[in-house]
Design an enzyme around this catalytic site. Structure first.
Site, PDB file in Angstrom:
ATOM      1  N   ASP A 101      26.669  44.366  40.122  1.00 57.00           N
ATOM      2  CA  ASP A 101      28.376  44.317  39.617  1.00 57.00           C
ATOM      3  C   ASP A 101      28.718  45.616  39.368  1.00 57.00           C
ATOM      4  O   ASP A 101      28.175  46.586  38.263  1.00 57.00           O
ATOM      5  CB  ASP A 101      28.406  43.398  38.326  1.00 57.00           C
ATOM      6  CG  ASP A 101      29.724  43.121  38.113  1.00 57.00           C
ATOM      7  OD1 ASP A 101      30.684  44.232  37.976  1.00 57.00           O
ATOM      8  OD2 ASP A 101      30.236  42.250  37.445  1.00 57.00           O
TER       9      ASP A 101
ATOM     10  N   SER B  48      33.766  37.082  34.923  1.00 55.88           N
ATOM     11  CA  SER B  48      34.829  38.418  34.740  1.00 55.88           C
ATOM     12  C   SER B  48      35.396  38.344  33.515  1.00 55.88           C
ATOM     13  O   SER B  48      34.784  37.836  32.436  1.00 55.88           O
ATOM     14  CB  SER B  48      35.321  39.100  35.800  1.00 55.88           C
ATOM     15  OG  SER B  48      35.921  40.098  35.562  1.00 55.88           O
TER      16      SER B  48
ATOM     17  N   HIS C 259      30.771  41.719  42.039  1.00 49.06           N
ATOM     18  CA  HIS C 259      31.442  41.143  40.767  1.00 49.06           C
ATOM     19  C   HIS C 259      31.918  39.615  41.197  1.00 49.06           C
ATOM     20  O   HIS C 259      32.869  39.412  42.050  1.00 49.06           O
ATOM     21  CB  HIS C 259      32.806  42.092  40.776  1.00 49.06           C
ATOM     22  CG  HIS C 259      33.413  41.837  39.530  1.00 49.06           C
ATOM     23  ND1 HIS C 259      32.882  41.686  38.191  1.00 49.06           N
ATOM     24  CD2 HIS C 259      34.679  41.345  39.520  1.00 49.06           C
ATOM     25  CE1 HIS C 259      33.786  41.328  37.494  1.00 49.06           C
ATOM     26  NE2 HIS C 259      35.059  41.416  38.171  1.00 49.06           N
TER      27      HIS C 259
HETATM   28  C1  BEZ Z   1      38.233  40.823  35.956  1.00 52.79           C
HETATM   29  O1  BEZ Z   1      38.450  39.764  35.142  1.00 52.79           O
HETATM   30  O2  BEZ Z   1      37.936  40.829  37.053  1.00 52.79           O
HETATM   31  C2  BEZ Z   1      38.204  42.093  35.241  1.00 52.79           C
HETATM   32  C3  BEZ Z   1      38.690  42.147  33.944  1.00 52.79           C
HETATM   33  C4  BEZ Z   1      39.012  43.476  33.349  1.00 52.79           C
HETATM   34  C5  BEZ Z   1      38.670  44.490  33.961  1.00 52.79           C
HETATM   35  C6  BEZ Z   1      38.170  44.322  35.153  1.00 52.79           C
HETATM   36  C7  BEZ Z   1      37.931  43.324  35.822  1.00 52.79           C
END
Ligand code: BEZ
Length: 540
Positions: free
Chosen positions: A427, A199, A468
Site C-alpha cells: 500500500d 482506506s 491500495h
Molecule cells: C482513500 O480513501 O483512499 C484515502 C483517504 C485519505 C487519503 C488518501 C486516500
C-alpha cells in the site's frame, strides 16, 4: 429520537406483494431530522458498474444481477454551515425485498462528499464474490455530511461540524437513521449489523467498532487510514523528498525515477527478498531488509544501477522521519514487490503524462486535501525535515477525533463483535508496518484489559504485493465478508484466506492471520496454496 421511532415501527413485515407499496410510502416522510428524499422499488436486474476511488484498485468484481429492492435516499440534519453553504448527511439505502436480516454500512473513500452506489462491493477490489446487496444484505452508503465535487475536494474543512461528521459523527447518525428506515420498511430490526470499508472507509470501520461498539456485530477494515494525521505527514515527507531530488535535476517528481529505475528497484527487491518464504514466486511473505547500496552506481550514473542521488532519495523517503535516537516518528515504508509500480507512482510522485505534465490528483489528495482538513497549511510546503514535532502538534486537535488508532475495544469484544483487518503489503499511502505495529499494541492492550487473546475477536491479514485496496502484484481475490459473517454466526475465526488473483493466474496462496505468514514446504507444487503453511516468524 431515532430509537423511539424505531420501536414504534416494530410491526409485522409487509407481505412480499406489498413491499413496493411500503417502499414508495416512505417518500417524503420525516423522522426527526431525517427527511426521505426518494423511495422507490428497483426491479431485479444488472448491477451498475462499480465506482472505484482509486485507479489502482484492481479488477472490478463480478457483476451478478441485483435482487429486487427498495432504494431510499434521505437527508439527515440539514443545516447551513459556518461558510454559508447548505450541508446535510445524505444517504442511499438499499433493502432487498427478500432481505436476509443483515445490515451493512459501506465505508467511504478519500474525503467522502459523494454518495456512492450502496452495493457493498467486496473488499479487496479484486474479489470475484458478489456485492453484499446481491447476497441479501441491506446496504447504506453516505457522503458523511458534506457535498463535494469529488472525494478529493476538501472545501468542507471550513465548517467544523462537517469535519466532526467526516471524522466520526456521521457514522452514528447514519447507522441510527438506516436502522430506523429498515424498521419502517420491513417491521424488523437488523439481526446482525456490519461495517465494511477500505482506506478512509477502513478508518470509518475502525471508528465504528471503537466508538459505536453496540451498533455493529462485525467489521472489516481494509487498508485503513487509521492514523490519518500521521499518514498525511509521512506521505508528504516522502513526496517532498522525491520533489526536492527531482528539482536538483531540474525535473518534476513524476520523472525522477524512470521506468528503467522502477524496474531495476523492483527486480532488486525481489532478488534480495523473494525467497524469504522459501519460494521464488514474485511474492514476499515476510519483512524485506532491502540494501539499496547493492544497486547504487559506484561511479558515473549508468544503465543497470541507480544514481546515488536517486538511491539517497529512495532510502530517505522509505525510512520516514526519525527522531534523535533514529526511531521512526510517523512510520516508514516497506520494501515490497509492488513498490515503484504505476500504482505507487500515482500516490507518491505523480504519474508523468504524455503531454509533459503529471497526473497528481491522488498525490495531492494526501498532500493538499488532508492539510486543509487538518487545518495545517504548512503540510503543503516542503516537509522534508525530520523534525516533525511541530507538525504533529498542529494536526493534534483534528487528529483527536479523526484518527482511529485507539486500542480499547472492550465493549465491542464483550458483545461478541468480530473485526477483520486486511491490508496490502505494498500500500503506497497507508504503510502496512504501521498497521502491524498498531495491531501488536492493540493485542497486548486488549489481552491486558480482558485476559483474553485479542485474536479471539480481531485478526489482521497482510497481502504481499497488494496495493491500495487491491491491485498490484498480489493475490487480491478472496472474500473476508463471508468469513466475517460465519465468524459472527459462531463459526471458527478465519486462520487464513486462500487467495488467488489476476496478477498470478493459476496460483493460490494462504494469506495467514498476522504475524504468521505463508512458508513453502519445499515439496509440493509451488502454485498451490496447499504447499504452504502458516508459520509464525522466528524470534530474532
Ligand atoms: C482513500 O480513501 O483512499 C484515502 C483517504 C485519505 C487519503 C488518501 C486516500
Amino acid at each position: 429520537m431515532f430509537v423511539a421511532a424505531l420501536l414504534a415501527s416494530a410491526v409485522a413485515a409487509p407481505a412480499p406483494a406489498a413491499f413496493g407499496q411500503a417502499c414508495a410510502a416512505l417518500q417524503g416522510r420525516a423522522f426527526g431530522d431525517l427527511v426521505v428524499t426518494g423511495a422507490s422499488e428497483v426491479v431485479a436486474g444488472p448491477a451498475p458498474a462499480p465506482v472505484l476511488m482509486s485507479p489502482n484498485g484492481g479488477a472490478p468484481a463480478v457483476r451478478p444481477p441485483l435482487p429486487a429492492h427498495c432504494l431510499v435516499t434521505a437527508d439527515i440534519a440539514r443545516r447551513t454551515g459556518a461558510d454559508g453553504q447548505p450541508y446535510a448527511i445524505k444517504i442511499e439505502l438499499r433493502v432487498p425485498a427478500d432481505w436476509n436480516g443483515r445490515f451493512l454500512y459501506q465505508g467511504g473513500g478519500g474525503m467522502n462528499g459523494v454518495v456512492m452506489t450502496a452495493l457493498g462491493e467486496p473488499t479487496p477490489s479484486g474479489s470475484r464474490e458478489p456485492p453484499a446487496l446481491a447476497r441479501g444484505f441491506a446496504v447504506v452508503s453516505t457522503d458523511s455530511g458534506h457535498q463535494a465535487a469529488n472525494p478529493a475536494d476538501s472545501r468542507f474543512a471550513k465548517d467544523q461540524q462537517a469535519k466532526l461528521d467526516y471524522g466520526y459523527a456521521a457514522i452514528g447518525k447514519v447507522t441510527a437513521g438506516s436502522k430506523l428506515l429498515i424498521g419502517e420498511l420491513t417491521g424488523r430490526a437488523p439481526a446482525k449489523s456490519y461495517f465494511m470499508g477500505c482506506s478512509n472507509g477502513g478508518r470509518e470501520a475502525l471508528i465504528a467498532a471503537q466508538r459505536y461498539p453496540t451498533e455493529f456485530d462485525g467489521v472489516i477494515a481494509a487498508n485503513p487510514a487509521f492514523e490519518l494525521s500521521r499518514a498525511a505527514i509521512l506521505s508528504t515527507y516522502s513526496a517532498n523528498i522525491f520533489a526536492a531530488a527531482a528539482a536538483h535535476r531540474q525535473t518534476d517528481a513524476s520523472r525522477l525515477l524512470t521506468p528503467a529505475d522502477g524496474a531495476l528497484l523492483q527486480k532488486a527487491i525481489l532478488a534480495q527478498c523473494d525467497d524469504l518464504d522459501g519460494a521464488k514466486d514474485g511474492m514476499i511473505f515476510g519483512a524485506c531488509r532491502f540494501d539499496i547500496r547493492k544497486i547504487t552506481c559506484k561511479g558515473k550514473e549508468s544503465e543497470g544501477c541507480l544514481a546515488p542521488d536517486k538511491a539517497e532519495a529512495v532510502e530517505k523517503a522509505f525510512r520516514g522521519p526519525r527522531d534523535r535516537d533514529g526511531k521512526a516518528v510517523v512510520g516508514s515504508w516497506p520494501y515490497d514487490a509492488s513498490q515503484f509500480s504505476q500504482g505507487w507512482r500515482i500516490w507518491q510522485t505523480g504519474m508523468p503524462t504524455p503531454n509533459g505534465g503529471a497526473f497528481t490528483l491522488l498525490r495531492d489528495l494526501v498532500t493538499n486535501s488532508l492539510s486543509d482538513y487538518f487545518a495545517f497549511p504548512t503540510l503543503k510546503r516542503p516537509v522534508a525535515t525530520d523534525d516533525v514535532a511541530p507538525l504533529l502538534k498542529a494536526v493534534a486537535a483534528t487528529a483527536a477525533y479523526t484518527d482511529a488508532d485507539a486500542t480499547d475495544f472492550r465493549t465491542f469484544e464483550a458483545r461478541g463483535g468480530k473485526l477483520i483487518l486486511v491490508t496490502g503489503g505494498s500500500d503506497p499511502i497507508f504503510s502496512a508496518p504501521q498497521l502491524e505495529a498498531w495491531y501488536g499494541k492493540m493485542s497486548s492492550d486488549m489481552q491486558g484489559a480482558t485476559g483474553r487473546p485479542a485474536a479471539d475477536f480481531a485478526r489482521l491479514f497482510v497481502v504481499p504485493g497488494m496495493e491500495h485496496c487491491g491491485g498490484g502484484a498480489g493475490l487480491d481475490d478472496f472474500d473476508p465478508l463471508s468469513s466475517l459473517v460465519a465468524w459472527t454466526d459462531g463459526k471458527p475465526a478465519p486462520d487464513l484466506f486462500v487467495a488467488k488473483g489476476q496478477a498470478f493466474p493459476g496460483v493460490t496462496r494462504p494469506i495467514c492471520a498476522w504475524p504468521a505468514a505463508a512458508r513453502y514446504d519445499g515439496k509440493g507444487p509451488v502454485q498451490d496454496a496447499g504447499s504452504f503453511q502458516c508459520k509464525a516468524p522466528k524470534a530474532e
